[in-house]
Design a protein around this motif. Structure first.
Motif, PDB file in Angstrom:
ATOM      1  N   TYR A 176     -19.153  32.724 -12.556  1.00 37.60           N
ATOM      2  CA  TYR A 176     -19.483  31.882 -11.400  1.00 37.60           C
ATOM      3  C   TYR A 176     -18.812  32.439 -10.146  1.00 37.60           C
ATOM      4  CZ  TYR A 176     -19.752  27.477  -8.677  1.00 37.60           C
ATOM      5  OH  TYR A 176     -19.998  26.506  -7.726  1.00 37.60           O
ATOM      6  N   ARG A 177     -17.519  32.751 -10.246  1.00 34.05           N
ATOM      7  CA  ARG A 177     -16.780  33.297  -9.097  1.00 34.05           C
ATOM      8  C   ARG A 177     -17.434  34.575  -8.586  1.00 34.05           C
ATOM      9  NH1 ARG A 177     -11.596  32.111  -7.976  1.00 34.05           N
ATOM     10  NH2 ARG A 177     -10.616  30.458  -9.156  1.00 34.05           N
ATOM     11  N   CYS A 178     -17.739  35.480  -9.532  1.00 36.22           N
ATOM     12  CA  CYS A 178     -18.315  36.771  -9.108  1.00 36.22           C
ATOM     13  C   CYS A 178     -19.688  36.555  -8.472  1.00 36.22           C
ATOM     14  CB  CYS A 178     -18.425  37.725 -10.293  1.00 36.22           C
ATOM     15  SG  CYS A 178     -16.820  38.246 -10.908  1.00 36.22           S
ATOM     16  N   SER A 179     -20.471  35.621  -9.035  1.00 26.31           N
ATOM     17  CA  SER A 179     -21.812  35.395  -8.479  1.00 26.31           C
ATOM     18  C   SER A 179     -21.710  34.815  -7.067  1.00 26.31           C
ATOM     19  CB  SER A 179     -22.630  34.453  -9.380  1.00 26.31           C
ATOM     20  OG  SER A 179     -22.166  33.114  -9.285  1.00 26.31           O
ATOM     21  N   LYS A 180     -20.764  33.911  -6.843  1.00 22.39           N
ATOM     22  CA  LYS A 180     -20.672  33.292  -5.521  1.00 22.39           C
ATOM     23  C   LYS A 180     -20.044  34.259  -4.511  1.00 22.39           C
ATOM     24  CE  LYS A 180     -22.400  29.091  -6.392  1.00 22.39           C
ATOM     25  NZ  LYS A 180     -23.538  28.469  -5.712  1.00 22.39           N
ATOM     26  N   ALA A 181     -19.172  35.155  -4.973  1.00 18.54           N
ATOM     27  CA  ALA A 181     -18.665  36.196  -4.061  1.00 18.54           C
ATOM     28  C   ALA A 181     -19.846  37.064  -3.619  1.00 18.54           C
ATOM     29  CB  ALA A 181     -17.590  37.028  -4.749  1.00 18.54           C
ATOM     30  N   ALA A 182     -20.754  37.336  -4.561  1.00 18.81           N
ATOM     31  CA  ALA A 182     -21.952  38.120  -4.218  1.00 18.81           C
ATOM     32  C   ALA A 182     -22.860  37.325  -3.278  1.00 18.81           C
ATOM     33  CB  ALA A 182     -22.711  38.503  -5.487  1.00 18.81           C
ATOM     34  N   LEU A 183     -22.948  36.018  -3.496  1.00 17.28           N
ATOM     35  CA  LEU A 183     -23.765  35.177  -2.604  1.00 17.28           C
ATOM     36  C   LEU A 183     -23.172  35.188  -1.184  1.00 17.28           C
ATOM     37  CD1 LEU A 183     -26.162  33.124  -2.389  1.00 17.28           C
ATOM     38  CD2 LEU A 183     -24.499  31.321  -2.870  1.00 17.28           C
ATOM     39  N   ASN A 184     -21.849  35.209  -1.100  1.00 20.10           N
ATOM     40  CA  ASN A 184     -21.207  35.296   0.213  1.00 20.10           C
ATOM     41  C   ASN A 184     -21.608  36.602   0.902  1.00 20.10           C
ATOM     42  OD1 ASN A 184     -19.986  32.870  -0.294  1.00 20.10           O
ATOM     43  ND2 ASN A 184     -17.966  33.717  -0.756  1.00 20.10           N
ATOM     44  N   MET A 185     -21.573  37.696   0.160  1.00 18.58           N
ATOM     45  CA  MET A 185     -21.980  38.985   0.728  1.00 18.58           C
ATOM     46  C   MET A 185     -23.449  38.941   1.148  1.00 18.58           C
ATOM     47  SD  MET A 185     -21.614  42.085   1.644  1.00 18.58           S
ATOM     48  CE  MET A 185     -20.187  42.975   1.052  1.00 18.58           C
ATOM     49  N   LEU A 186     -24.276  38.340   0.287  1.00 18.80           N
ATOM     50  CA  LEU A 186     -25.703  38.210   0.618  1.00 18.80           C
ATOM     51  C   LEU A 186     -25.858  37.457   1.946  1.00 18.80           C
ATOM     52  CD1 LEU A 186     -28.725  38.486  -0.237  1.00 18.80           C
ATOM     53  CD2 LEU A 186     -28.490  36.276  -1.384  1.00 18.80           C
ATOM     54  N   THR A 187     -25.090  36.378   2.100  1.00 19.99           N
ATOM     55  CA  THR A 187     -25.189  35.563   3.317  1.00 19.99           C
ATOM     56  C   THR A 187     -24.814  36.388   4.549  1.00 19.99           C
ATOM     57  OG1 THR A 187     -24.503  33.670   1.987  1.00 19.99           O
ATOM     58  CG2 THR A 187     -24.469  33.378   4.373  1.00 19.99           C
ATOM     59  N   ARG A 188     -23.730  37.165   4.424  1.00 20.97           N
ATOM     60  CA  ARG A 188     -23.287  37.975   5.572  1.00 20.97           C
ATOM     61  C   ARG A 188     -24.386  38.984   5.950  1.00 20.97           C
ATOM     62  NH1 ARG A 188     -18.537  39.874   8.130  1.00 20.97           N
ATOM     63  NH2 ARG A 188     -17.825  37.733   8.013  1.00 20.97           N
ATOM     64  N   CYS A 189     -24.983  39.609   4.921  1.00 23.56           N
ATOM     65  CA  CYS A 189     -26.029  40.619   5.186  1.00 23.56           C
ATOM     66  C   CYS A 189     -27.269  39.952   5.781  1.00 23.56           C
ATOM     67  CB  CYS A 189     -26.395  41.366   3.905  1.00 23.56           C
ATOM     68  SG  CYS A 189     -25.039  42.313   3.219  1.00 23.56           S
ATOM     69  N   GLN A 190     -27.657  38.811   5.208  1.00 21.21           N
ATOM     70  CA  GLN A 190     -28.839  38.100   5.728  1.00 21.21           C
ATOM     71  C   GLN A 190     -28.591  37.688   7.180  1.00 21.21           C
ATOM     72  OE1 GLN A 190     -28.869  35.121   2.602  1.00 21.21           O
ATOM     73  NE2 GLN A 190     -30.779  35.909   1.758  1.00 21.21           N
ATOM     74  N   SER A 191     -27.362  37.281   7.470  1.00 18.46           N
ATOM     75  CA  SER A 191     -27.041  36.853   8.826  1.00 18.46           C
ATOM     76  C   SER A 191     -27.234  38.004   9.808  1.00 18.46           C
ATOM     77  CB  SER A 191     -25.598  36.343   8.861  1.00 18.46           C
ATOM     78  OG  SER A 191     -25.224  36.064  10.175  1.00 18.46           O
TER      79      SER A 191
END
Ligand code: NDP
Length: 254
Positions: A176-191
């Protein structure tokens, strides 16, 4: 916040269901709330179906986040209901957490959690992006935010690498932690990618909440968390592009 049209995933229970419930109670509720769930006809969906029966602005849409065909079908269905209008806000809320520790984690669980919590939001955003762009174009004079066009990825404090020493031993949940860290990165890139289109992209931590995922010992009720989330959504601006904020508006370091 006053978005006219909003889509939220994972609305049959927990934070998603309460978001639909509280958005309807706002002084200026959205014109359309697309509330997605995996099985619209299952008894588990009863509360959402009741809300939809009482409020014509709620449209229940079937969407399985790990299935690209299902995402495409959901997109077609939403497009029909939009009648050419844009979608102001997409909230990628659906997510899963499982027991996963450094010495016992396995690939099947890691891939499953990553697929739901990262690939799902990626594909869902890709599918609904034309509608988010359209909403931004409809509101050229509005500032970046939920009144114009916004993508909200529901993440967690547990995805923050900086905060891990404070939280790891209470909540090991590795996959879960690793997936949400990846989601954070996804958010930064999408932004970075979508800011030119007038779309605000922000990751949101709802707090530790009493849901099936959060468990009964969480300090926050769903009602408290969602009240905070709705207030925060209303105050999001360009200052929140590509960052992680919590349900009280505090910025959480990556
Ligand atoms: P719940 O377990 O109560 O609800 C999860 C929702 O996600 C359900 O509607 C579930 O649908 C849906 N879902 C799960 N997998 C899929 C899938 N493959 N496709 C479509 N829908 C799916 O969790 P919460 O409401 O607590 O969590 C919502 C979000 O908040 C999650 O992203 C979570 O990570 C995040 N969060 C929650 C915290 C908490 O303390 N509760 C803390 C920090 C973050 P179904 O019923 O069909 O399984």
């Amino acid at each position: 916040m006053a978005p006219q049209r909003i889509l939220i995933t994972g609305c049959n229970r927990g934070i998603g269901l309460e978001l639909v419930h509280q958005l309807l109670q706002q002084p200026n509720p959205p014109k359309q709330i697309f509330a997605t769930c995996r099985n619209p006809n299952s008894p588990q969906n009863q509360k959402l179906n009741e809300l939809a029966a009482q409020n014509p602005s709620v449209v229940v849409i079937k969407l399985e986040a790990t299935n690209s065909n299902s995402i495409q079908e959901a997109k077609k269905e939403v497009e029909k209901h939009l009648h050419g209008a844009g979608l102001n806000v997409l909230i990628n809320n659906a997510g899963i957490m499982s027991d996963s520790r450094p010495e016992s984690a396995d690939s099947e669980d890691f891939l499953n959690v990553y697929n739901t919590n990262v690939v799902g939001p990626l594909l869902i955003t890709k599918a609904f992006l034309p509608f988010l762009k359209k909403a931004a174009k409809e509101n050229p004079d509005k500032p970046l935010g939920c009144g114009k066009s916004a993508l909200i990825n529901v993440s967690t404090l547990l995805g923050s690498i900086e905060k891990t020493p404070e939280t790891f031993f209470s909540f090991p949940v590795l996959s879960y932690r690793c997936s949400k860290a990846a989601l954070n990165m996804l958010t930064r890139c999408q932004s970075l990618e979508f800011q030119k289109d007038g779309i605000l992209c922000t990751a949101l931590h709802p707090g530790w909440v009493q849901t099936d995922l959060g468990g009964p010992h969480a300090p926050l009720t769903v009602d408290q968390s969602v009240k905070g989330i709705i207030k925060v959504l209303g105050n999001l601006s360009e200052n929140h592009a590509g960052i992680l904020v919590d349900w009280e508006g505090n910025i959480i370091p990556w």
